[in-house]
Design a protein around this motif. Structure first.
Motif, mmCIF file in Angstrom:
data_model
loop_
_atom_site.group_PDB
_atom_site.id
_atom_site.type_symbol
_atom_site.label_atom_id
_atom_site.label_comp_id
_atom_site.label_asym_id
_atom_site.label_seq_id
_atom_site.Cartn_x
_atom_site.Cartn_y
_atom_site.Cartn_z
ATOM 1 N N LYS A 184 0.821 -1.212 0.000
ATOM 2 C CA LYS A 184 0.000 0.000 0.000
ATOM 3 C C LYS A 184 0.860 1.269 0.000
ATOM 4 O O LYS A 184 0.405 2.336 -0.404
ATOM 5 C CB LYS A 184 -0.933 -0.007 1.205
ATOM 6 N N PHE A 185 2.111 1.156 0.463
ATOM 7 C CA PHE A 185 2.995 2.324 0.494
ATOM 8 C C PHE A 185 3.653 2.604 -0.866
ATOM 9 O O PHE A 185 4.251 3.663 -1.058
ATOM 10 C CB PHE A 185 4.095 2.139 1.544
ATOM 11 N N ARG A 186 3.578 1.662 -1.785
ATOM 12 C CA ARG A 186 4.326 1.772 -3.046
ATOM 13 C C ARG A 186 4.114 3.111 -3.761
ATOM 14 O O ARG A 186 5.082 3.757 -4.164
ATOM 15 C CB ARG A 186 3.989 0.599 -3.972
ATOM 16 N N PRO A 187 2.858 3.581 -3.940
ATOM 17 C CA PRO A 187 2.698 4.840 -4.673
ATOM 18 C C PRO A 187 3.075 6.087 -3.883
ATOM 19 O O PRO A 187 3.261 7.159 -4.452
ATOM 20 C CB PRO A 187 1.202 4.865 -5.021
ATOM 21 N N ALA A 188 3.219 5.950 -2.561
ATOM 22 C CA ALA A 188 3.433 7.131 -1.718
ATOM 23 C C ALA A 188 4.895 7.409 -1.397
ATOM 24 O O ALA A 188 5.290 8.560 -1.204
ATOM 25 C CB ALA A 188 2.657 6.976 -0.412
ATOM 26 N N ILE A 189 5.722 6.379 -1.334
ATOM 27 C CA ILE A 189 7.099 6.515 -0.859
ATOM 28 C C ILE A 189 8.042 6.907 -1.990
ATOM 29 O O ILE A 189 8.019 6.311 -3.073
ATOM 30 C CB ILE A 189 7.582 5.201 -0.205
ATOM 31 N N HIS A 190 8.885 7.889 -1.722
ATOM 32 C CA HIS A 190 9.891 8.337 -2.686
ATOM 33 C C HIS A 190 10.813 7.176 -3.063
ATOM 34 O O HIS A 190 11.410 6.539 -2.205
ATOM 35 C CB HIS A 190 10.713 9.475 -2.070
ATOM 36 N N GLU A 191 10.893 6.877 -4.351
ATOM 37 C CA GLU A 191 11.776 5.830 -4.894
ATOM 38 C C GLU A 191 11.559 4.466 -4.216
ATOM 39 O O GLU A 191 12.506 3.717 -3.956
ATOM 40 C CB GLU A 191 13.244 6.251 -4.797
ATOM 41 N N PHE A 192 10.306 4.127 -3.980
ATOM 42 C CA PHE A 192 9.991 2.866 -3.302
ATOM 43 C C PHE A 192 10.609 1.643 -3.994
ATOM 44 O O PHE A 192 11.149 0.761 -3.319
ATOM 45 C CB PHE A 192 8.469 2.710 -3.181
ATOM 46 N N PRO A 193 10.555 1.537 -5.328
ATOM 47 C CA PRO A 193 11.170 0.367 -5.971
ATOM 48 C C PRO A 193 12.657 0.217 -5.660
ATOM 49 O O PRO A 193 13.180 -0.900 -5.618
ATOM 50 C CB PRO A 193 10.945 0.617 -7.473
ATOM 51 N N ARG A 194 13.357 1.334 -5.438
ATOM 52 C CA ARG A 194 14.788 1.280 -5.092
ATOM 53 C C ARG A 194 14.984 0.709 -3.688
ATOM 54 O O ARG A 194 15.942 -0.030 -3.430
ATOM 55 C CB ARG A 194 15.416 2.663 -5.200
ATOM 56 N N SER A 232 11.132 7.874 2.586
ATOM 57 C CA SER A 232 9.937 8.444 3.209
ATOM 58 C C SER A 232 9.006 8.964 2.119
ATOM 59 O O SER A 232 9.396 9.070 0.955
ATOM 60 C CB SER A 232 10.310 9.605 4.145
ATOM 61 N N CYS A 233 7.792 9.306 2.508
ATOM 62 C CA CYS A 233 6.861 9.911 1.536
ATOM 63 C C CYS A 233 7.447 11.202 0.984
ATOM 64 O O CYS A 233 7.435 11.431 -0.223
ATOM 65 C CB CYS A 233 5.516 10.196 2.197
ATOM 66 N N ASN A 234 7.949 12.039 1.868
ATOM 67 C CA ASN A 234 8.593 13.287 1.459
ATOM 68 C C ASN A 234 10.094 13.077 1.456
ATOM 69 O O ASN A 234 10.697 12.826 2.502
ATOM 70 C CB ASN A 234 8.219 14.425 2.418
ATOM 71 N N LYS A 235 10.706 13.158 0.289
ATOM 72 C CA LYS A 235 12.139 12.870 0.179
ATOM 73 C C LYS A 235 12.983 13.785 1.048
ATOM 74 O O LYS A 235 14.067 13.411 1.489
ATOM 75 C CB LYS A 235 12.596 12.929 -1.274
ATOM 76 N N GLU A 236 12.484 14.993 1.340
ATOM 77 C CA GLU A 236 13.251 15.940 2.153
ATOM 78 C C GLU A 236 13.418 15.463 3.593
ATOM 79 O O GLU A 236 14.316 15.905 4.311
ATOM 80 C CB GLU A 236 12.557 17.315 2.141
#
Length: 199
Positions: free
Chosen positions: A18-28, A136-140
């Motif tokens: 469920k986090f896949r679309p939200a997290i920055h660079e999740f596939p990495r 994280s969701c926000n890469k910053e």
């Protein structure tokens, strides 16, 4: 690990579909977790995994192949509502008082990864947080979280550096298989470093 008497453990924190679309660079992050799971199997490193509120947020990503036939076995694969992985079930494994070296990949850097690391450090364990294996969701949020973790005493490193530190010696029986893993994941590792570890 070669340079320390600590027993090494691997933590996979909340890598749920469920986090896949939200997290920055999740596939990495998933790619690094897959590499670490393969390495853990080769080096006989116990794996702990958690989900965050599975009823709402779903199961661990199926591409990690945790606890399925032909996949990777975990010592503990637990659900939690705590943000930290330091749950009562995990604590029982650590109850012997032995200190461990724990490597963490997963999400989110500034919440569950951070709180897990702080709890482990408080208990006297050595913690490695893989900069190419957390987001994280926000890469910053990520560099701020990693800076705080360094200040708190965690070792922030990369997956390849950690794996060579685990081995310590090219003369060990597992080296040939580990070198093959590093070679096979070289391109993915390079892309992940560029995506997640930009200065």
């Amino acid at each position: 690990m070669a340079a320390t008497p600590l027993r090494t453990l691997s933590d996979i924190c909340d890598l749920q579909e469920k986090f896949r679309p939200a997290i920055h660079e999740f596939p990495r992050v998933i790619a690094t977790a897959q590499k670490m799971l393969r390495a853990s199997q080769i080096l006989d490193i116990p794996v702990f995994a958690t989900t965050q509120n599975r009823a709402r947020l779903g199961e661990t990503c199926s591409d990690l192949r945790l606890d399925v036939p032909g996949g990777f076995a975990t010592k503990i694969h637990a659900d939690k509502t705590l943000f930290s992985m330091w749950t009562p079930g995990v604590k029982t494994f650590f109850s012997s008082g032995q200190k461990h070296a724990v490597v963490i990949v997963g999400i989110e850097s500034h919440i569950c990864v951070l709180q897990t690391t702080l709890d482990l450090l408080r208990e006297g364990h050595k913690v490695y947080v893989l900069a190419d294996g957390v987001s994280s969701c926000n890469k910053e949020e990520v560099p701020i979280a990693l800076a705080r973790l360094r200040a708190e005493g965690a070792t922030v490193t990369t997956s390849e550096s950690f794996l060579y530190e685990c081995m310590g010696d090219a003369g060990i029986a597992e080296f040939k298989e580990m070198a093959k893993l590093v070679k096979e994941t070289k391109e993915s590792t390079s892309q992940t470093l560029q995506a997640l570890c930009k200065a």
